[in-house]
Design a protein around this motif. Structure first.
Motif, mmCIF file in Angstrom:
data_model
loop_
_atom_site.group_PDB
_atom_site.id
_atom_site.type_symbol
_atom_site.label_atom_id
_atom_site.label_comp_id
_atom_site.label_asym_id
_atom_site.label_seq_id
_atom_site.Cartn_x
_atom_site.Cartn_y
_atom_site.Cartn_z
ATOM 1 N N LEU A 62 0.823 -1.204 0.000
ATOM 2 C CA LEU A 62 0.000 0.000 0.000
ATOM 3 C C LEU A 62 0.864 1.263 0.000
ATOM 4 C CD1 LEU A 62 -2.904 -0.931 2.449
ATOM 5 C CD2 LEU A 62 -2.828 -1.101 -0.038
ATOM 6 N N ALA A 63 1.967 1.223 0.742
ATOM 7 C CA ALA A 63 2.859 2.386 0.775
ATOM 8 C C ALA A 63 3.478 2.632 -0.595
ATOM 9 C CB ALA A 63 3.960 2.170 1.822
ATOM 10 N N HIS A 64 4.006 1.574 -1.196
ATOM 11 C CA HIS A 64 4.628 1.720 -2.515
ATOM 12 C C HIS A 64 3.598 2.090 -3.570
ATOM 13 C CE1 HIS A 64 8.022 -1.171 -1.077
ATOM 14 N NE2 HIS A 64 8.210 0.060 -0.670
ATOM 15 N N GLY A 65 2.423 1.467 -3.498
ATOM 16 C CA GLY A 65 1.376 1.777 -4.461
ATOM 17 C C GLY A 65 0.928 3.220 -4.372
ATOM 18 N N SER A 66 0.767 3.726 -3.144
ATOM 19 C CA SER A 66 0.363 5.119 -2.952
ATOM 20 C C SER A 66 1.424 6.072 -3.485
ATOM 21 C CB SER A 66 0.117 5.398 -1.471
ATOM 22 O OG SER A 66 -0.955 4.618 -0.980
ATOM 23 N N MET A 67 2.692 5.745 -3.220
ATOM 24 C CA MET A 67 3.770 6.598 -3.720
ATOM 25 C C MET A 67 3.826 6.604 -5.236
ATOM 26 S SD MET A 67 6.946 6.105 -1.034
ATOM 27 C CE MET A 67 7.011 4.309 -1.142
ATOM 28 N N SER A 71 3.211 9.805 -7.591
ATOM 29 C CA SER A 71 4.323 10.258 -8.430
ATOM 30 C C SER A 71 3.956 10.231 -9.907
ATOM 31 C CB SER A 71 5.563 9.393 -8.185
ATOM 32 O OG SER A 71 5.333 8.053 -8.567
ATOM 33 N N MET A 72 3.180 9.231 -10.326
ATOM 34 C CA MET A 72 2.739 9.190 -11.720
ATOM 35 C C MET A 72 1.820 10.361 -12.038
ATOM 36 S SD MET A 72 4.275 6.704 -13.148
ATOM 37 C CE MET A 72 3.391 6.775 -14.698
ATOM 38 N N ARG A 73 0.886 10.623 -11.133
ATOM 39 C CA ARG A 73 -0.117 11.664 -11.379
ATOM 40 C C ARG A 73 0.482 13.065 -11.280
ATOM 41 N NH1 ARG A 73 -2.962 10.357 -7.622
ATOM 42 N NH2 ARG A 73 -2.590 12.012 -6.084
ATOM 43 N N LYS A 74 1.389 13.275 -10.320
ATOM 44 C CA LYS A 74 1.890 14.617 -10.066
ATOM 45 C C LYS A 74 3.204 14.939 -10.765
ATOM 46 C CE LYS A 74 -0.235 14.791 -5.453
ATOM 47 N NZ LYS A 74 0.023 14.964 -3.994
ATOM 48 N N VAL A 75 3.984 13.907 -11.118
ATOM 49 C CA VAL A 75 5.322 14.167 -11.643
ATOM 50 C C VAL A 75 5.538 13.564 -13.033
ATOM 51 C CG1 VAL A 75 7.796 13.925 -11.213
ATOM 52 C CG2 VAL A 75 6.219 14.220 -9.288
ATOM 53 N N ILE A 76 5.422 12.226 -13.123
ATOM 54 C CA ILE A 76 5.807 11.544 -14.353
ATOM 55 C C ILE A 76 4.914 11.907 -15.534
ATOM 56 C CG2 ILE A 76 6.205 9.306 -15.445
ATOM 57 C CD1 ILE A 76 8.183 9.996 -13.255
ATOM 58 N N LEU A 77 3.593 11.777 -15.371
ATOM 59 C CA LEU A 77 2.686 12.063 -16.491
ATOM 60 C C LEU A 77 2.741 13.528 -16.929
ATOM 61 C CD1 LEU A 77 -0.384 9.826 -15.562
ATOM 62 C CD2 LEU A 77 1.285 9.468 -17.395
#
Length: 391
Positions: A62-67, A71-77
């Motif tokens: 859950l911790a890794h999934g949340s991160m 990160s995908m939504r706010k940074v990578i994409l």
């Protein structure tokens, strides 16, 4: 209450010192956060349930999934979108600048620099669209995914439903079917040895192709063409394995199953620890570690330990009657659910006489609770819904 943004360098050193003393995965944070809980007036009252029935993987996934989700939504994409816009601009700026087109590695034709930029822009856009639709999955069902310890403490709670709601509150999709078992086919099911070999060959072949085919090649040896022919090798071995499975299982090695269970009374330690936490018995983990330290765990040692616990008679009787054979949690119900779900699903979802998936094969009037995702019923790859009614 301790907030993540309040975590200081001093706190990090404190966690590190606990880690050096305990030398156990996640235990350093466990002890650190427990101290924080004690200072909170409301949370201190439920202190004994701090990490109730949690495995390290329950926390990690859950911790890794949340991160990753954040990160995908706010940074990578956003960065991928910016990159695509940049390449598209180059495509427009250089749309009519001629460029020699090589294939493979030698002059073949003429293109423009802008058009080649446009090719990479469309490739990236396709991948970004695929990535943006990926939803992280999470589980919160204990070590084996069967809620074994949960039921040992509170047998009347619908734990799969509780876990589903908890995971979805984290913004992730709930994964009801998980396991850490890795030797099922080879030790317990006699027909699966050859199947495993075929799947191994298929996986190695297709993994190799997936890593190498997307790479542009300029060497004049037509490597791509040579490798592409091996796609049929991967598919062929996969098909062989799939068809072999459909013939059925030659037999289940029940003797081997029972033999391992009879030698593994230590699996009940998890249930005992949870019940000890439930009734506020101090230092359950430490007491059980003392029981197990350098000793073989047997039926007698487990029973003797339980007899010495200050527990209500009904709960003590439950633990005394528990055996490795009966400590199965919700496994039976989870299996029952998947079987009944498959009965509602058309096995020929992808029909040989059609180019389209049958999105309406699932019977929505079944007794199962569907995923919250609005498009889950139209996705042939989605996992079966979580059951809401036990058999």
């Amino acid at each position: 209450m301790f907030q993540s943004e309040e975590f200081t360098t001093y706190d990090a050193f404190e966690v590190k010192s606990i880690e050096e003393a305990k030398i156990d995965e996640l235990k350093e944070l466990h002890y650190f956060l427990k101290e924080q809980f004690k200072e909170h007036p409301k949370l201190s009252k439920i202190f004994k349930f701090f990490d109730f029935a949690c495995s390290s993987e329950d926390m990690n996934n859950l911790a890794h999934g949340s991160m990753l989700e954040a990160s995908m939504r706010k940074v990578i994409l956003p960065m991928m979108s910016k990159l695509i816009q940049c390449i598209c601009t180059w495509g427009e700026d250089y749309d009519n600048i001629p460029m020699l087109h090589r294939h493979p590695g030698q002059a073949a034709s003429v293109t423009t620099l802008g058009k080649e930029f446009a090719v990479f822009a469309t490739r990236l856009l396709k991948q970004m669209r695929i990535i943006s639709k990926i939803k992280m999955e999470g589980k919160f069902s204990g070590a084996s995914g069967n809620y074994n310890a949960h039921i040992a403490a509170y047998p009347n709670v619908n734990w799969p439903l509780v876990a589903k709601e908890f995971v979805e509150l984290r913004g992730m999709r709930f994964n009801p079917y998980v396991s850490q078992e890795g030797k099922l086919s080879f030790e317990y099911l006699s027909a699966f040895a050859t199947i495993g070999v075929n799947l191994c060959i298929a996986n190695q072949t297709l993994s190799h192709l997936s890593k190498n085919l997307p790479i542009s090649r300029w060497q004049p040896d037509f490597t791509d063409s040579t490798m592409t022919r091996d796609v049929i090798l991967g598919f062929g071995h996969s098909l062989w394995a799939y068809e072999s499975v459909t013939y059925g299982i030659d037999g289940v090695n029940k003797h081997r199953l029972n033999e391992e269970l009879n030698k593994s009374w230590e699996v009940l330690v998890e249930a005992i620890e949870i019940v000890m936490c439930q009734y506020g018995i101090p230092y359950p983990a430490e007491q059980l570690k003392e029981l197990m330290m350098g000793k073989a765990i047997t039926r007698k040692s487990i029973k003797d330990f339980i007899q010495g616990l200050e527990l209500p008679e009904d709960k003590k009787t439950y633990l005394l009657e528990l055996t490795p054979h009966t400590y199965i949690g919700e496994a039976g119900n989870l299996a029952f659910c998947i079987i009944n779900w498959s009965d509602k699903w058309d096995y020929h979802v992808f029909r040989s006489d059609s180019d389209k998936w049958d999105h309406h094969a699932f019977d929505s009037d079944s007794n199962f609770e569907s995923y919250s995702d609005s498009d889950s019923d139209s996705d042939p790859h989605s996992l079966p819904p979580l059951y809401s009614q036990k058999k």
